[in-house]
Design an enzyme around this catalytic site. Structure first.
Site, PDB file in Angstrom:
ATOM      1  N   HIS A 112       0.824  -1.232   0.000  1.00 57.46           N
ATOM      2  CA  HIS A 112       0.000   0.000   0.000  1.00 57.46           C
ATOM      3  C   HIS A 112       0.850   1.272   0.000  1.00 57.46           C
ATOM      4  O   HIS A 112       0.328   2.364  -0.237  1.00 57.46           O
ATOM      5  CB  HIS A 112      -0.923   0.053   1.226  1.00 57.46           C
ATOM      6  CG  HIS A 112      -1.970  -1.026   1.233  1.00 57.46           C
ATOM      7  ND1 HIS A 112      -2.801  -1.279   0.167  1.00 57.46           N
ATOM      8  CD2 HIS A 112      -2.313  -1.940   2.191  1.00 57.46           C
ATOM      9  CE1 HIS A 112      -3.598  -2.292   0.458  1.00 57.46           C
ATOM     10  NE2 HIS A 112      -3.328  -2.719   1.674  1.00 57.46           N
ATOM     11  N   ASP A 149      -2.516 -10.737  -2.290  1.00 54.99           N
ATOM     12  CA  ASP A 149      -3.089 -10.214  -1.054  1.00 54.99           C
ATOM     13  C   ASP A 149      -4.569  -9.890  -1.307  1.00 54.99           C
ATOM     14  O   ASP A 149      -4.960  -9.572  -2.429  1.00 54.99           O
ATOM     15  CB  ASP A 149      -2.330  -8.939  -0.661  1.00 54.99           C
ATOM     16  CG  ASP A 149      -2.698  -8.434   0.725  1.00 54.99           C
ATOM     17  OD1 ASP A 149      -1.955  -8.749   1.674  1.00 54.99           O
ATOM     18  OD2 ASP A 149      -3.722  -7.723   0.865  1.00 54.99           O
ATOM     19  N   HIS A 151      -6.164  -7.364  -0.422  1.00 53.16           N
ATOM     20  CA  HIS A 151      -6.347  -5.933  -0.683  1.00 53.16           C
ATOM     21  C   HIS A 151      -5.625  -5.538  -1.972  1.00 53.16           C
ATOM     22  O   HIS A 151      -4.581  -6.106  -2.305  1.00 53.16           O
ATOM     23  CB  HIS A 151      -5.783  -5.105   0.479  1.00 53.16           C
ATOM     24  CG  HIS A 151      -6.398  -5.418   1.805  1.00 53.16           C
ATOM     25  ND1 HIS A 151      -5.821  -6.308   2.700  1.00 53.16           N
ATOM     26  CD2 HIS A 151      -7.539  -4.976   2.370  1.00 53.16           C
ATOM     27  CE1 HIS A 151      -6.600  -6.386   3.776  1.00 53.16           C
ATOM     28  NE2 HIS A 151      -7.651  -5.594   3.605  1.00 53.16           N
ATOM     29  N   ASP A 233      -4.199 -12.896   3.458  1.00 46.76           N
ATOM     30  CA  ASP A 233      -5.419 -12.439   4.130  1.00 46.76           C
ATOM     31  C   ASP A 233      -6.685 -12.722   3.325  1.00 46.76           C
ATOM     32  O   ASP A 233      -7.782 -12.360   3.766  1.00 46.76           O
ATOM     33  CB  ASP A 233      -5.319 -10.955   4.527  1.00 46.76           C
ATOM     34  CG  ASP A 233      -4.691 -10.085   3.455  1.00 46.76           C
ATOM     35  OD1 ASP A 233      -4.453 -10.585   2.331  1.00 46.76           O
ATOM     36  OD2 ASP A 233      -4.430  -8.903   3.746  1.00 46.76           O
TER      37      ASP A 233
HETATM   38 ZN   LIG Z   1      -3.932  -7.240   2.767  1.00 46.71          ZN
END
Ligand SMILES: [Zn+2]
Length: 297
Positions: A112, A149, A151, A233
């Site tokens: 991120h 991931d 996200h 995740d």
């Molecule tokens: Zn994540």
């Protein structure tokens, strides 16, 4: 980042525990993570982004919030330098023929972190720094970054969007933090293969999407080195999101990536830990991932 925070030191302990319990630990070559240099951080990040971490370390026992979820403690600068340093050292080892592939058990995570700012548990973008290092320092022409991931890796996308040297393929739950990565039809940069998927998507659906969208793009790109933003995740036990992957899905995914790397990159893979917050599921998923990378699955 605080006792309440899911991005906690116990994550790495959980991975170690499962590596030992599975018997895999004895087959791995463990190396310490060196500190990344400022020059290495500057491959991706602005001076202002670097200063947001380096110049704001709080006194012992206190926290400095960069955003609501991203906090610094007195050790954060050192930890972030070691996370990025591990990714660079792994890249050097794999490109130098000193290792077939590498997994970096690192935190804080990185995908991120944008060129301009840390965010979302991430201080510096470890995988983007290592990929840029591979291009600029080792002179590679083409690399790929695979981000599984749960996200969207908005920071990595911000670094490489439109850069034909870097193919980025990913899937991510949508809508979910950081609410990015969905490009209206026909507007996505050609080097991005983003697959937003709804909550409760399971492994069988994701495998089909990977076969249909990721693998042809990876074949066409012919990466000389394959990076993985390995977040775990999307596991069904992980409550930070609501996806349905299990260990066997991570093993399957890794097998597909190993095949791509064997065809185009002399098998070279550098995998960097991103998310994964259900401790047992994280440890078991890393074991599944590493068994394939180690060739013992
Ligand atoms: Zn994540």
């Amino acid at each position: 980042m605080g006792d309440w925070h899911p991005e906690c030191p116990a994550r790495l302990q959980a991975i170690d525990d499962q590596l030992i319990a599975s018997g895999l630990a004895s087959l791995l070559d463990y190396r310490d993570a060196p500190l990344a240099s400022l020059d290495a951080l500057s491959l991706v990040h602005t001076d202002a982004a670097i200063a947001k971490v380096r110049d704001h370390l709080p006194p012992a026992g206190e926290y400095h919030p960069i955003d609501a979820d991203t906090l610094l403690n007195e050790f954060s600068w050192q930890a972030a330098l070691r996370a990025a340093g591990a990714a660079i050292a792994a890249t050097d080892a794999v490109l130098g023929g000193d290792a077939d592939n590498a997994f970096c058990a690192i935190r804080p995570p990185g995908h991120h972190a944008t060129p301009h700012s840390p965010m979302g548990f991430c201080l510096f973008n470890n995988v983007a720094i290592a990929a840029t290092h591979a291009l600029q320092v080792h002179g590679l022409q083409r690399v790929a970054i695979v981000d599984f991931d749960v996200h969207h890796g908005n920071g990595t996308e911000a670094v490489f969007s439109g850069d034909p040297r870097v193919l980025m393929v990913s899937f991510f739950q949508h809508p979910l933090y950081p609410y990015s990565g969905v490009h209206p039809a026909g507007t996505a940069p050609a080097n991005l293969v983003n697959i937003p998927v709804p909550a409760y998507t399971r492994g069988d659906t994701l495998r089909e999407l990977v076969q249909r969208h990721w693998l042809p793009a990876l074949e066409a790109h012919r990466p000389e080195l394959l990076f993985i933003s390995a977040g775990f995740d999307a596991h069904r036990e992980d409550e930070i999101a609501t996806m349905g992957l299990v260990e066997a899905d991570y093993a399957w995914l890794t097998r597909q990536l190993v095949k791509v790397a064997q065809r185009h990159a002399h098998g070279r893979i550098v995998s960097c830990l991103e998310g994964g917050y259900a401790l047992s599921a994280l440890g078991r998923s890393v074991v599944a991932h590493l068994k394939v990378l180690a060739g013992v699955d």
